[in-house]
Scaffold this motif. Structure first.
Motif, PDB file in Angstrom:
ATOM      1  N   ASN A 130       0.817  -1.214   0.000  1.00  0.00           N
ATOM      2  CA  ASN A 130       0.000   0.000   0.000  1.00  0.00           C
ATOM      3  C   ASN A 130       0.853   1.267   0.000  1.00  0.00           C
ATOM      4  OD1 ASN A 130      -2.603   1.168  -0.021  1.00  0.00           O
ATOM      5  ND2 ASN A 130      -2.646   1.337   2.208  1.00  0.00           N
ATOM      6  N   VAL A 131       1.943   1.229  -0.736  1.00  0.00           N
ATOM      7  CA  VAL A 131       2.872   2.363  -0.828  1.00  0.00           C
ATOM      8  C   VAL A 131       2.636   3.099  -2.145  1.00  0.00           C
ATOM      9  CG1 VAL A 131       5.300   3.023  -1.088  1.00  0.00           C
ATOM     10  CG2 VAL A 131       4.633   1.338   0.648  1.00  0.00           C
ATOM     11  N   THR A 132       2.585   4.420  -2.079  1.00  0.00           N
ATOM     12  CA  THR A 132       2.526   5.251  -3.278  1.00  0.00           C
ATOM     13  C   THR A 132       3.876   5.914  -3.501  1.00  0.00           C
ATOM     14  OG1 THR A 132       0.156   5.725  -3.059  1.00  0.00           O
ATOM     15  CG2 THR A 132       1.463   7.271  -4.355  1.00  0.00           C
ATOM     16  N   LEU A 133       4.410   5.731  -4.706  1.00  0.00           N
ATOM     17  CA  LEU A 133       5.606   6.452  -5.136  1.00  0.00           C
ATOM     18  C   LEU A 133       5.201   7.282  -6.340  1.00  0.00           C
ATOM     19  CD1 LEU A 133       8.387   3.677  -5.039  1.00  0.00           C
ATOM     20  CD2 LEU A 133       7.925   5.431  -3.328  1.00  0.00           C
ATOM     21  N   TRP A 134       4.976   8.578  -6.115  1.00  0.00           N
ATOM     22  CA  TRP A 134       4.614   9.440  -7.238  1.00  0.00           C
ATOM     23  C   TRP A 134       5.805   9.515  -8.183  1.00  0.00           C
ATOM     24  CZ3 TRP A 134      -0.348   9.765  -6.923  1.00  0.00           C
ATOM     25  CH2 TRP A 134      -1.048  10.534  -7.873  1.00  0.00           C
ATOM     26  N   SER A 135       5.773  10.300  -9.225  1.00  0.00           N
ATOM     27  CA  SER A 135       6.782  10.207 -10.280  1.00  0.00           C
ATOM     28  C   SER A 135       8.129  10.782  -9.859  1.00  0.00           C
ATOM     29  CB  SER A 135       6.284  10.930 -11.533  1.00  0.00           C
ATOM     30  OG  SER A 135       5.956  12.263 -11.229  1.00  0.00           O
ATOM     31  N   GLY A 136       9.203  10.175 -10.391  1.00  0.00           N
ATOM     32  CA  GLY A 136      10.526  10.770 -10.339  1.00  0.00           C
ATOM     33  C   GLY A 136      11.313  10.619  -9.057  1.00  0.00           C
ATOM     34  N   ASN A 137      11.079   9.571  -8.268  1.00  0.00           N
ATOM     35  CA  ASN A 137      11.809   9.389  -7.014  1.00  0.00           C
ATOM     36  C   ASN A 137      13.005   8.456  -7.180  1.00  0.00           C
ATOM     37  OD1 ASN A 137       9.905  10.839  -5.143  1.00  0.00           O
ATOM     38  ND2 ASN A 137       8.513   9.299  -5.973  1.00  0.00           N
ATOM     39  N   HIS A 138      13.937   8.553  -6.246  1.00  0.00           N
ATOM     40  CA  HIS A 138      15.086   7.642  -6.168  1.00  0.00           C
ATOM     41  C   HIS A 138      14.996   6.887  -4.847  1.00  0.00           C
ATOM     42  CE1 HIS A 138      19.335   6.283  -6.361  1.00  0.00           C
ATOM     43  NE2 HIS A 138      19.289   6.471  -5.054  1.00  0.00           N
ATOM     44  N   ILE A 139      14.891   5.570  -4.938  1.00  0.00           N
ATOM     45  CA  ILE A 139      14.887   4.707  -3.749  1.00  0.00           C
ATOM     46  C   ILE A 139      16.203   3.945  -3.753  1.00  0.00           C
ATOM     47  CG2 ILE A 139      13.678   2.925  -2.457  1.00  0.00           C
ATOM     48  CD1 ILE A 139      12.073   5.532  -2.882  1.00  0.00           C
ATOM     49  N   GLY A 140      17.075   4.277  -2.809  1.00  0.00           N
ATOM     50  CA  GLY A 140      18.426   3.736  -2.809  1.00  0.00           C
ATOM     51  C   GLY A 140      18.506   2.282  -2.394  1.00  0.00           C
ATOM     52  N   HIS A 141      19.629   1.679  -2.719  1.00  0.00           N
ATOM     53  CA  HIS A 141      19.898   0.266  -2.424  1.00  0.00           C
ATOM     54  C   HIS A 141      19.759  -0.031  -0.930  1.00  0.00           C
ATOM     55  CE1 HIS A 141      23.871   1.184  -0.652  1.00  0.00           C
ATOM     56  NE2 HIS A 141      23.853   2.194  -1.522  1.00  0.00           N
ATOM     57  N   HIS A 142      19.289  -1.227  -0.632  1.00  0.00           N
ATOM     58  CA  HIS A 142      19.138  -1.725   0.745  1.00  0.00           C
ATOM     59  C   HIS A 142      18.222  -0.866   1.611  1.00  0.00           C
ATOM     60  CE1 HIS A 142      22.963  -3.580  -0.615  1.00  0.00           C
ATOM     61  NE2 HIS A 142      22.514  -4.629   0.069  1.00  0.00           N
ATOM     62  N   SER A 143      17.372  -0.066   0.987  1.00  0.00           N
ATOM     63  CA  SER A 143      16.401   0.721   1.755  1.00  0.00           C
ATOM     64  C   SER A 143      15.103  -0.055   1.928  1.00  0.00           C
ATOM     65  CB  SER A 143      16.121   2.054   1.062  1.00  0.00           C
ATOM     66  OG  SER A 143      17.235   2.917   1.180  1.00  0.00           O
ATOM     67  N   ASP A 144      14.355   0.293   2.933  1.00  0.00           N
ATOM     68  CA  ASP A 144      13.090  -0.369   3.230  1.00  0.00           C
ATOM     69  C   ASP A 144      12.014   0.689   3.421  1.00  0.00           C
ATOM     70  OD1 ASP A 144      11.005  -1.553   5.288  1.00  0.00           O
ATOM     71  OD2 ASP A 144      11.984  -3.271   4.384  1.00  0.00           O
TER      72      ASP A 144
END
Length: 221
Positions: A130-144
């Motif tokens: 149930n997570v929303t990621l709107w446009s253009g984000n950076h989710i880095g390695h090993h992140s939760d």
């Protein structure tokens, strides 16, 4: 074969969800649903709208998936409640992942996620339910990214970051590597987070002030 999908909601996000699912997924949207108390129109986007109290009879979970298209209202609590209600009815909760997103984490993405175009999700990261990621984000390695969280546009989540459940992260916020964000935090637009944030915290950057010099006096513009 395309699977039939019912969308919860009749607002802007529901209209966007209809567009994305219809144009960039293996789902076929067949109806919308809202709580009976909010059922004012019987049609939305050219499709029927039914009361959520009756949706399982009209569109059985055995033959239909559900997507909850709601915003971060009440720190994502309403979206969380409808997500759980859909599960209780026996629905599979569909996720949308844009074909224009770069997803390198072996699709470690939960249910009812809404991941729009130009997101970069690096290896060994995890996106909860149930997570929303709107446009253009950076989710880095090993992140939760914890469940029921809403991340708006152009957010930088550096490597090894932990974000708790039901957080809101505003436009252009930056989270440095290996910080932990407690549950239900609000990180405002353009905020810079360099250390851990305790649960229920609000972090707001200062607003740019208007100059005393009016634009008509600027000679180089």
């Amino acid at each position: 074969m395309m699977r039939k999908l019912v969308i919860f909601g009749t607002g802007d996000i529901a209209q966007l969800a209809h567009y994305y699912f219809e144009n960039d997924s293996d789902y076929d949207v067949v109806a919308f649903t809202v709580d009976e108390a909010y059922l004012t129109d019987r049609e939305f986007c050219g499709l029927p709208v039914v009361a959520f109290e009756n949706v399982a009879d009209r569109y059985p979970p055995a033959d239909h998936a559900l997507f909850v298209a709601l915003s971060y209202s009440k720190l994502n609590q309403i979206r969380k409640q409808k997500f759980e209600a859909g599960l209780a009815l026996g629905y599979d909760l569909a996720s949308y992942i844009s074909s224009s997103a770069t997803v390198l984490n072996e699709h470690s993405v939960g249910r009812n996620c809404f991941i729009l175009e130009d997101n970069t999700i690096q290896p060994f990261s995890h996106i909860g339910d149930n997570v929303t990621l709107w446009s253009g984000n950076h989710i880095g390695h090993h992140s939760d990214i914890g469940s029921h969280t809403f991340i708006s546009s152009h957010v930088v989540v550096s490597g090894g970051v932990r974000i708790g459940e039901q957080c809101f992260i505003g436009v252009n916020a930056t989270l440095r590597d290996h910080v932990s964000i407690g549950a239900r935090c609000v990180i405002g637009a353009a905020a810079l987070i360099l250390s851990d944030a305790e649960a229920d915290g609000v972090y707001v950057s200062s607003t740019t002030e208007r100059s005393r010099v009016p634009s008509s006096k600027l000679r180089k513009i």
